[in-house]
Design a protein around this motif. Structure first.
Motif, PDB file in Angstrom:
ATOM      1  N   GLU A 205      -6.057 -18.490   0.922  1.00 24.40           N
ATOM      2  CA  GLU A 205      -5.668 -19.136  -0.333  1.00 24.40           C
ATOM      3  C   GLU A 205      -4.451 -20.027  -0.129  1.00 24.40           C
ATOM      4  O   GLU A 205      -4.381 -21.133  -0.672  1.00 24.40           O
ATOM      5  N   LEU A 206      -3.487 -19.550   0.660  1.00 28.32           N
ATOM      6  CA  LEU A 206      -2.292 -20.345   0.942  1.00 28.32           C
ATOM      7  C   LEU A 206      -2.664 -21.609   1.711  1.00 28.32           C
ATOM      8  O   LEU A 206      -2.223 -22.718   1.363  1.00 28.32           O
ATOM      9  N   VAL A 207      -3.486 -21.451   2.748  1.00 30.89           N
ATOM     10  CA  VAL A 207      -3.885 -22.600   3.555  1.00 30.89           C
ATOM     11  C   VAL A 207      -4.621 -23.619   2.696  1.00 30.89           C
ATOM     12  O   VAL A 207      -4.339 -24.827   2.746  1.00 30.89           O
ATOM     13  N   LYS A 208      -5.561 -23.151   1.885  1.00 32.19           N
ATOM     14  CA  LYS A 208      -6.333 -24.048   1.027  1.00 32.19           C
ATOM     15  C   LYS A 208      -5.440 -24.767   0.031  1.00 32.19           C
ATOM     16  O   LYS A 208      -5.572 -25.975  -0.190  1.00 32.19           O
ATOM     17  N   SER A 209      -4.504 -24.022  -0.557  1.00 28.44           N
ATOM     18  CA  SER A 209      -3.582 -24.614  -1.528  1.00 28.44           C
ATOM     19  C   SER A 209      -2.756 -25.725  -0.901  1.00 28.44           C
ATOM     20  O   SER A 209      -2.566 -26.795  -1.499  1.00 28.44           O
ATOM     21  N   ILE A 210      -2.266 -25.493   0.316  1.00 21.62           N
ATOM     22  CA  ILE A 210      -1.450 -26.502   0.991  1.00 21.62           C
ATOM     23  C   ILE A 210      -2.286 -27.721   1.356  1.00 21.62           C
ATOM     24  O   ILE A 210      -1.864 -28.862   1.179  1.00 21.62           O
ATOM     25  N   MET A 211      -3.497 -27.487   1.854  1.00 19.93           N
ATOM     26  CA  MET A 211      -4.365 -28.606   2.221  1.00 19.93           C
ATOM     27  C   MET A 211      -4.654 -29.507   1.020  1.00 19.93           C
ATOM     28  O   MET A 211      -4.793 -30.722   1.156  1.00 19.93           O
ATOM     29  N   GLU A 212      -4.750 -28.885  -0.162  1.00 15.04           N
ATOM     30  CA  GLU A 212      -5.052 -29.645  -1.377  1.00 15.04           C
ATOM     31  C   GLU A 212      -3.823 -30.325  -1.961  1.00 15.04           C
ATOM     32  O   GLU A 212      -3.935 -31.144  -2.868  1.00 15.04           O
ATOM     33  N   SER A 213      -2.625 -29.980  -1.421  1.00 14.57           N
ATOM     34  CA  SER A 213      -1.377 -30.465  -2.013  1.00 14.57           C
ATOM     35  C   SER A 213      -0.677 -31.529  -1.183  1.00 14.57           C
ATOM     36  O   SER A 213       0.404 -31.979  -1.563  1.00 14.57           O
ATOM     37  N   THR A 214      -1.259 -31.919  -0.047  1.00 18.78           N
ATOM     38  CA  THR A 214      -0.526 -32.827   0.836  1.00 18.78           C
ATOM     39  C   THR A 214      -1.463 -33.755   1.592  1.00 18.78           C
ATOM     40  O   THR A 214      -2.653 -33.449   1.790  1.00 18.78           O
ATOM     41  N   ARG A 215      -0.915 -34.900   2.020  1.00 17.75           N
ATOM     42  CA  ARG A 215      -1.632 -35.809   2.908  1.00 17.75           C
ATOM     43  C   ARG A 215      -1.221 -35.587   4.365  1.00 17.75           C
ATOM     44  O   ARG A 215      -1.735 -36.239   5.267  1.00 17.75           O
ATOM     45  N   ILE A 216      -0.282 -34.665   4.578  1.00 12.06           N
ATOM     46  CA  ILE A 216       0.167 -34.336   5.929  1.00 12.06           C
ATOM     47  C   ILE A 216      -0.913 -33.488   6.617  1.00 12.06           C
ATOM     48  O   ILE A 216      -1.475 -32.582   5.993  1.00 12.06           O
ATOM     49  N   PRO A 217      -1.229 -33.736   7.890  1.00  9.66           N
ATOM     50  CA  PRO A 217      -2.187 -32.871   8.592  1.00  9.66           C
ATOM     51  C   PRO A 217      -1.738 -31.407   8.559  1.00  9.66           C
ATOM     52  O   PRO A 217      -0.548 -31.114   8.680  1.00  9.66           O
ATOM     53  N   VAL A 218      -2.709 -30.503   8.389  1.00  5.75           N
ATOM     54  CA  VAL A 218      -2.428 -29.069   8.283  1.00  5.75           C
ATOM     55  C   VAL A 218      -3.156 -28.338   9.410  1.00  5.75           C
ATOM     56  O   VAL A 218      -4.362 -28.512   9.601  1.00  5.75           O
ATOM     57  N   MET A 219      -2.398 -27.546  10.175  1.00  6.07           N
ATOM     58  CA  MET A 219      -2.988 -26.682  11.197  1.00  6.07           C
ATOM     59  C   MET A 219      -3.144 -25.299  10.575  1.00  6.07           C
ATOM     60  O   MET A 219      -2.183 -24.544  10.481  1.00  6.07           O
ATOM     61  N   GLY A 220      -4.350 -25.001  10.101  1.00  6.35           N
ATOM     62  CA  GLY A 220      -4.554 -23.795   9.309  1.00  6.35           C
ATOM     63  C   GLY A 220      -4.540 -22.519  10.113  1.00  6.35           C
ATOM     64  O   GLY A 220      -5.263 -22.391  11.091  1.00  6.35           O
ATOM     65  N   HIS A 221      -3.698 -21.599   9.695  1.00 11.15           N
ATOM     66  CA  HIS A 221      -3.720 -20.234  10.238  1.00 11.15           C
ATOM     67  C   HIS A 221      -4.343 -19.373   9.149  1.00 11.15           C
ATOM     68  O   HIS A 221      -3.658 -18.907   8.248  1.00 11.15           O
TER      69      HIS A 221
END
Length: 429
Positions: A205-221
């Motif tokens: 949920e945290l990873v998904k929330s961050i991915m939806e909140s930014t244009r910065i690349p996200v390395m999901g853990h």
């Protein structure tokens, strides 16, 4: 200008300075951090005790409180990890490939830091130390946001790290910065012109929330829904030993096994053995109907197959074949770490090839999936991504590359038209 923007600008400025700081200075800064932790261990423990007491008063789950504890043993582990990072090969400035485009026109592909990294992580204070040291060694600046339950511990650790590294070289100023609130980290996500990568360590949920909140690349853990499958040709004594370790040794972490799969041919022999070990250790077991018919226990629901307990709980299922085990894992796994116990090499190779996870393991505990244990020194997290970095992310996962072309006055026009010169494209490295 707001405080978060200023912190991001300081980090960007630091990232440029880091590119010219020598390996010797970076290692000296790491040693200074290790010595600071050792010299200030009592103050760190006192801050951590205050966090633990506050967490208990807030009735935070026991698994999170266990992650939060940062005592003498954890401090020793941190200093050991730091010195292990110091021994790692420098990942910055390595020539990955060299190609001759033509005579005296040489192209190098060279490793370089990513730049500025934002990391949000769970309640473990040791994560702050690991992440800071990995970023420093790999030439990256980092902005960190830890869990509020570890506020006091994180604060003293961040202060000690900053003081230690700037005493070695003033150019380290701004390399490691701690954000205080969730709102500050949310604000950081908007500064895509200054931040190069976000690494969230936490739930799906945290990873998904961050991915939806930014244009910065996200390395999901993402979550750690790990499996151990006991094959029909498993050594049962080995299987008991490994399955016990994978669940019990430290259940509050992402590489602990959450679901145990057992081949039907050996279920009647193996289940009583492992169930007895789990019962003595206080593990709560939830089984499917076939498991319950052999060893009475609570029923497993559909939700249990996709649960990350981070606790002394395990779901158990009997499967009819290796393929059934692989299919179950690929359906419910978070693609973190999954293991097979078998004496059949062909079955093991099929499992490790076909299970779509960042680590697959044969005849060993899922708990080995860790940056330090993999010889990476430490990790910023375990990525379940399939781009850039996957699995435990150590120093190599924190660098990218750039191209350096060296010539002697060549122009593209010389390689165009009827009289064009020809490229050699000769591999030199």
């Amino acid at each position: 200008m707001d405080a978060v923007r200023l912190a991001a600008e300081r980090a960007r400025k630091s990232s440029y300075a880091l590119s010219s700081i020598s390996l010797e200075s970076r290692n000296a800064a790491l040693e200074a951090i290790a010595q600071a932790l050792e010299a200030n261990s009592q103050a760190i423990i006192e801050a951590n005790q205050a966090d633990l007491q506050a967490a208990a008063e807030r009735k935070i789950p026991a698994a999170l409180i266990k992650r939060l504890k940062y005592g003498e043993e954890k401090i020793r582990e941190s200093t050991t990890s730091i010195r292990s990072i110091m021994q790692q090969e420098d990942v910055v400035g390595k020539v990955i490939a060299r190609t001759e485009l033509d005579q005296d026109l040489i192209l190098d592909k060279v490793s370089c830091p990513i730049g500025v990294i934002g990391v949000v992580f769970e309640s473990r204070p040791d994560a702050l130390v690991q992440i800071s040291c990995l970023c420093l060694k790999s030439g990256n600046a980092v902005l960190l946001k830890g869990g509020s339950e570890a506020k006091r511990t994180n604060q003293i650790l961040a202060e000690l790290i900053e003081k230690a590294i700037t005493a070695v070289d003033a150019r380290f100023e701004g390399t490691v910065q701690l954000l205080s609130t969730r709102e500050e980290f949310q604000s950081l996500l908007q500064h895509d012109d200054l931040i190069d990568l976000i690494i969230p360590r936490g739930s799906n949920e945290l990873v998904k929330s961050i991915m939806e909140s930014t244009r910065i690349p996200v390395m999901g853990h993402a979550a750690g829904i790990c499996h151990t499958y006991v094959d029909k040709k498993a050594d049962l004594a080995m299987a008991v030993k490994v399955c016990f370790d994978a669940k019990v040794q430290y259940p509050a972490v992402c590489n602990a096994t959450e679901t145990l799969l057992i081949h039907t041919d050996i279920a009647a022999q193996f289940l009583p053995l492992i169930v007895e070990e789990y019962r003595q250790a206080g593990v709560e077991m939830r089984g499917d109907e076939r498991v319950q018919a052999i060893c009475p226990m609570a029923a497993a629901s559909e939700e249990d197959w996709s649960a990350e307990y981070n606790d002394m709980i395990i779901a158990i299922k009997i499967v009819d074949s290796l393929r059934a085990a692989i299919e179950h894992i690929n359906k419910y796994s978070s693609h973190h770490t999954d293991a097979i116990i078998t004496a059949d090499e062909a079955a093991a190779e099929e499992f490790m090839a076909d299970v779509d996870s960042s680590s697959t393991v044969w005849n060993a505990s899922t708990r080995f999936a860790d940056g330090y244990r993999y010889g990476l020194g430490a990790e910023v997290g375990i990525s379940t991504n399939k781009t850039h970095a996957r699995g435990p992310v150590g120093l190599e996962g924190l660098v990218i590359y750039k191209y350096k072309l060296r010539g002697k006055g060549q122009t593209v026009a010389e390689y165009s038209g009827k009289e064009a010169k020809q490229y050699t494209h000769r591999k030199l490295l």
